[in-house]
Scaffold this motif. Structure first.
Motif, PDB file in Angstrom:
ATOM      1  N   GLN A  12      -8.420   8.757   6.580  1.00  0.00           N
ATOM      2  CA  GLN A  12      -8.925   9.417   7.678  1.00  0.00           C
ATOM      3  C   GLN A  12      -8.709  10.762   7.953  1.00  0.00           C
ATOM      4  O   GLN A  12      -7.415  11.399   7.544  1.00  0.00           O
ATOM      5  CB  GLN A  12      -7.916   8.649   8.601  1.00  0.00           C
ATOM      6  N   SER A  72      -5.163  -1.319   7.642  1.00  0.00           N
ATOM      7  CA  SER A  72      -6.400  -1.925   6.739  1.00  0.00           C
ATOM      8  C   SER A  72      -7.534  -0.988   6.729  1.00  0.00           C
ATOM      9  O   SER A  72      -8.383  -0.983   5.811  1.00  0.00           O
ATOM     10  CB  SER A  72      -6.673  -3.070   7.197  1.00  0.00           C
ATOM     11  N   THR A  73      -7.997  -0.163   7.822  1.00  0.00           N
ATOM     12  CA  THR A  73      -9.099   0.627   7.646  1.00  0.00           C
ATOM     13  C   THR A  73      -8.995   2.231   7.980  1.00  0.00           C
ATOM     14  O   THR A  73      -9.953   3.077   7.727  1.00  0.00           O
ATOM     15  CB  THR A  73     -10.109   0.073   8.942  1.00  0.00           C
ATOM     16  N   GLY A  74      -7.897   2.369   8.568  1.00  0.00           N
ATOM     17  CA  GLY A  74      -7.605   3.875   8.952  1.00  0.00           C
ATOM     18  C   GLY A  74      -8.039   4.140  10.292  1.00  0.00           C
ATOM     19  O   GLY A  74      -7.860   5.142  10.561  1.00  0.00           O
ATOM     20  N   SER A  75      -8.695   3.247  11.090  1.00  0.00           N
ATOM     21  CA  SER A  75      -9.221   3.575  12.259  1.00  0.00           C
ATOM     22  C   SER A  75      -8.215   4.000  13.205  1.00  0.00           C
ATOM     23  O   SER A  75      -6.928   3.333  13.092  1.00  0.00           O
ATOM     24  CB  SER A  75     -10.154   2.643  12.949  1.00  0.00           C
ATOM     25  N   ARG A  87       0.933  -1.111  -0.089  1.00  0.00           N
ATOM     26  CA  ARG A  87       0.044  -0.040   0.154  1.00  0.00           C
ATOM     27  C   ARG A  87       0.822   1.203   0.055  1.00  0.00           C
ATOM     28  O   ARG A  87       2.062   1.220   0.403  1.00  0.00           O
ATOM     29  CB  ARG A  87      -1.009  -0.036   1.181  1.00  0.00           C
ATOM     30  N   ASN A 121      -4.416   9.189   3.730  1.00  0.00           N
ATOM     31  CA  ASN A 121      -4.824   8.415   2.512  1.00  0.00           C
ATOM     32  C   ASN A 121      -4.000   7.242   2.371  1.00  0.00           C
ATOM     33  O   ASN A 121      -2.885   7.161   2.253  1.00  0.00           O
ATOM     34  CB  ASN A 121      -4.760   9.151   1.277  1.00  0.00           C
ATOM     35  N   LYS A 128      -8.208   3.631  -4.353  1.00  0.00           N
ATOM     36  CA  LYS A 128      -8.228   4.346  -2.726  1.00  0.00           C
ATOM     37  C   LYS A 128      -8.923   3.417  -1.663  1.00  0.00           C
ATOM     38  O   LYS A 128      -9.947   3.070  -2.098  1.00  0.00           O
ATOM     39  CB  LYS A 128      -8.928   5.683  -2.686  1.00  0.00           C
ATOM     40  N   LEU A 129      -8.222   3.103  -0.672  1.00  0.00           N
ATOM     41  CA  LEU A 129      -8.737   2.030   0.322  1.00  0.00           C
ATOM     42  C   LEU A 129      -9.502   2.807   1.467  1.00  0.00           C
ATOM     43  O   LEU A 129     -10.501   2.315   2.021  1.00  0.00           O
ATOM     44  CB  LEU A 129      -7.501   1.178   0.771  1.00  0.00           C
ATOM     45  N   TRP A 130      -8.930   3.673   1.737  1.00  0.00           N
ATOM     46  CA  TRP A 130      -9.631   4.720   2.958  1.00  0.00           C
ATOM     47  C   TRP A 130      -8.992   5.819   3.218  1.00  0.00           C
ATOM     48  O   TRP A 130      -7.972   6.417   2.600  1.00  0.00           O
ATOM     49  CB  TRP A 130      -9.533   3.905   4.093  1.00  0.00           C
ATOM     50  N   SER A 182      -5.018  14.956   6.702  1.00  0.00           N
ATOM     51  CA  SER A 182      -5.888  13.830   6.400  1.00  0.00           C
ATOM     52  C   SER A 182      -4.836  12.806   5.949  1.00  0.00           C
ATOM     53  O   SER A 182      -3.748  12.892   5.384  1.00  0.00           O
ATOM     54  CB  SER A 182      -6.661  13.944   4.961  1.00  0.00           C
TER      55      SER A 182
END
Length: 382
Positions: free
Chosen positions: A175, A211-214, A151, A162, A171-173, A160
């Motif tokens: 934040q 994996s999620t940006g959380s 990635r 990305n 684009k995966l996510w 942000s």
């Protein structure tokens, strides 16, 4: 010789919102103030022997360059859009691409995929000398993309983060955090610690799920202070020093500190007035203050171990710890080798007379420095 000073404020647009950017103040001499004279260089007896083994060129470097190391290769770029992967042993091109578009940030690389961000806010990924994909981000970017785990991660000027698929650019996510009115035109912080993406967001280190940006955790290294937006500016700057799970970083003109990135816990912070990143080893952290005083701090608690003013007002880069040496570049194109133990001068290596444009790096046994005029220099121990 010209020294860095205040640059005009600029604006970057994101989703219709204007975010003001303030330029880095290397030396921080203040607008209109008489700039102190840089320290005169003393004669040096080479206690650590090194020789220039090769040189190469890219175009002028007029953006916050990060030289990316993977094995025995280094990735570099120029402001006009030349991106090259070099063999650090010989200085020869592995590949070179002319994108013919101005570069704003780079280079990130995992040794296979290299990525930069253009001034048109496009992320460009390259592999084996060919362009893989381009994707737009919504704000100007000053931090090199981070390439890992297939990635490409991008920290933009609006803070942000990305994430893109490294091969397709999908684009995966993203934040997005609330953005302060001021950010720096300077490389920020982004690295991996285990399965966590660690990012500098304002004065905090934050751990993100890649994996999620959380957000998994946040740890503050500095807090806004002062009565106006400029005085309240807080940003973390690269480079950083990582040993195991512990990441130590600098908050611009505020502090240095260390965080356990496995737990997300702050270990300590200490006031520090520097503008460039830090490096370190198991025992020490090394960096410089805004006036060019070079310092060593104890890694365990941030207490000072030694200081030296022999390079004051020489607009220093972030340092590199290489064996017994602390390697640091200056505005006149010199690469200085200081003793890790006490800051005494071990050697001085000349380049092309223009400022060292990025923190020096070590690839294998080759020390690599890149200058503002685009010179790339490889030095090896004798």
């Amino acid at each position: 010789m010209k020294y860095p000073s205040f640059k005009p404020l600029a604006q970057v647009k994101r989703a219709g919102v204007a975010i003001v950017l303030i330029a880095t103040l290397s030396g921080c001499f203040g607008g209109g103030a008489t700039r102190p004279q840089p320290a005169e260089l003393q004669a040096v007896t080479a206690l650590v022997s090194a020789r220039q083994s090769w040189s190469a060129r890219v175009g002028e470097v007029n953006f916050p360059l990060q030289v990316s190391v993977s094995g025995n290769s280094v990735a570099v770029a120029s402001g006009d859009g030349t991106v090259a992967l070099l063999d650090a042993q010989t200085g020869r091109d592995v590949w070179r691409v002319a994108l013919n578009t101005p570069v704003a940030a780079g280079v990130g690389s995992d040794g296979k995929v290299a990525a930069i961000v253009t001034k048109a806010n496009e992320v460009v990924a390259l592999q084996d000398g060919r362009e893989l994909w381009r994707q737009k981000v919504n704000a100007q970017t000053f931090t090199a993309p981070f390439v890992a785990g297939g990635r490409v991660f991008v920290l933009a000027g609006d803070r942000s983060v990305n994430a893109f698929d490294g091969q397709t650019g999908r684009k995966l996510w993203v934040q997005q955090r609330p953005s302060e009115p001021l950010v720096l035109r300077q490389s920020g912080v982004m690295l991996a610690v285990g399965d966590t993406l660690v990012v500098g967001l304002a004065g905090r280190l934050a751990g993100l799920d890649p994996s999620t940006g959380s957000i998994r955790w946040e740890a503050p290294l500095a807090s806004p202070r002062g009565v106006n937006d400029i005085e309240r500016l807080v940003d973390l700057v690269g480079r950083v020093s990582r040993q195991g799970d512990v990441v130590c970083a600098r908050a611009f003109q505020a502090s240095i500190g260390c965080v356990n990135a496995a737990r997300g816990s702050l270990l300590w912070t200490k006031p520090a007035n520097g503008v460039q990143g830090i490096d370190g080893d198991d025992n020490l952290l090394l960096g410089s203050e805004a006036d060019g005083t070079v310092l060593a701090w104890r890694r365990s608690d941030g207490e000072r171990v030694w200081t030296t003013d022999r390079l004051r007002y020489r607009s220093l880069t972030a340092p590199l710890v290489a064996g017994r040496s602390v390697v640091i570049g200056d505005f006149a194109g010199f690469v200085h080798l200081l003793s890790r133990d006490d800051g005494s001068l071990l050697n001085r290596l000349p380049t092309d007379g223009s400022a060292i444009a990025a923190a020096p790096v070590l690839a294998g046994n080759t020390l690599v420095a890149v200058t503002h005029n685009g010179g790339i220099f490889g030095f090896k121990p004798e």
